[in-house]
Design a protein around this motif. Structure first.
Motif: not given
Length: 273
Positions: A111-139
């Motif tokens: 609902e927020r995306v529909a109003k803002l026309r962008r993903w709100p807050g911190d973006g979520w990584a896509h596909g296998s990038a999510a694994h590396h995002q989790n590794e970077a955030e943990t480190a």
């Protein structure tokens, strides 16, 4: 009881009504209470694979049929969580509540995306990038709160070092607010200078430990650098798959924006108001 039965049993707690229940799927009408006081309804189909429960809009109307930027897969299913890391098998009532809380948050974000026309807050990584995002955030978290906050605020950058011949191979340079803070041998996964002060105490007054005598921070710093670069590379590879996909036109900064279906945009905008 099946995972879908647990989901159906607690639907009423989340302003949802079960309209059809079958062994393979459950159809739901989900009422979402927006911040502006409006209540909007989604017709959702939930289905299971093992103990994991997935969801999609029954007939795409409020949401696009497909939008990687909004974390809606090509089959219409929602990316509610990163399955490899956060899989939420629904084997009891408590797990069903977690599933519903996640679905409700996902729909509120839409609902927020529909109003803002962008993903709100911190973006979520896509596909296998999510694994590396989790590794970077943990480190980053292991290196202390300032480092973790800098990552969340997009103040950290990793770049390939100068292309100069060296037995240890190429390097990665890490920058904070545009200032170079340390360098890593990429192939070895090791920082180049363990004699330098550890970054966990940056901007603090007093003597700082060197990397070599600061616990596992040299390892975490190297892990952070390589994970950040691999996150960026995996994200780019993800979008390359959809180079020719048609954009739904609901997000202004979507990498697929060049492929927007201009004829469908006015209709989509009307649906989402």
């Amino acid at each position: 009881m099946s995972a879908l039965s647990f989901v159906a049993d607690v639907a009423a707690d989340y302003s949802a009504t079960v309209t059809h229940l079958a062994p393979s799927e459950v159809e739901l009408t989900v009422n979402v209470h927006r911040a502006d006081g409006r209540v909007v309804s989604y017709d959702i189909v939930a289905y299971q694979n093992g103990d994991d429960v997935f969801a999609r809009e029954k007939t795409p109307s409020r949401l696009p049929a497909f939008c990687p930027e909004r974390h809606i897969n090509s089959n219409g299913s929602f990316c509610l969580y990163w399955q490899e890391h956060d899989a939420m098998g629904v084997a009891d009532t408590a797990a069903a509540h977690r599933w519903w809380q996640t679905l409700r948050e996902f729909l509120l974000l839409q609902e927020r995306v529909a109003k803002l026309r962008r993903w709100p807050g911190d973006g979520w990584a896509h596909g296998s990038a999510a694994h590396h995002q989790n590794e970077a955030e943990t480190a980053a978290a292991a290196l202390g709160r300032p480092m973790s906050e800098a990552l969340q605020e997009n103040r950290l950058l990793v770049k390939a070092g100068p292309k100069v011949p060296h037995p240890n191979g190429p390097t990665l340079r890490v920058y904070l607010d545009g200032v170079h803070i340390y360098t890593v041998w990429r192939k070895m996964g090791r920082i180049t200078n363990k004699q330098q002060p550890c970054i966990c105490a940056r901007k603090k007054i007093g003597r700082r430990n060197k990397f070599r005598s600061c616990g596992d921070h040299a390892l975490q710093a190297a892990r952070f650098a390589t994970s950040m670069l691999e996150w960026k590379e995996a994200e780019a590879a993800f979008w390359d798959v959809f180079t020719d996909a048609t954009c739904c036109g609901t997000c202004d900064d979507c990498p697929l924006r060049k492929n927007v279906d201009t004829a469908a945009e006015p209709e989509r905008a009307e649906l989402l108001t």
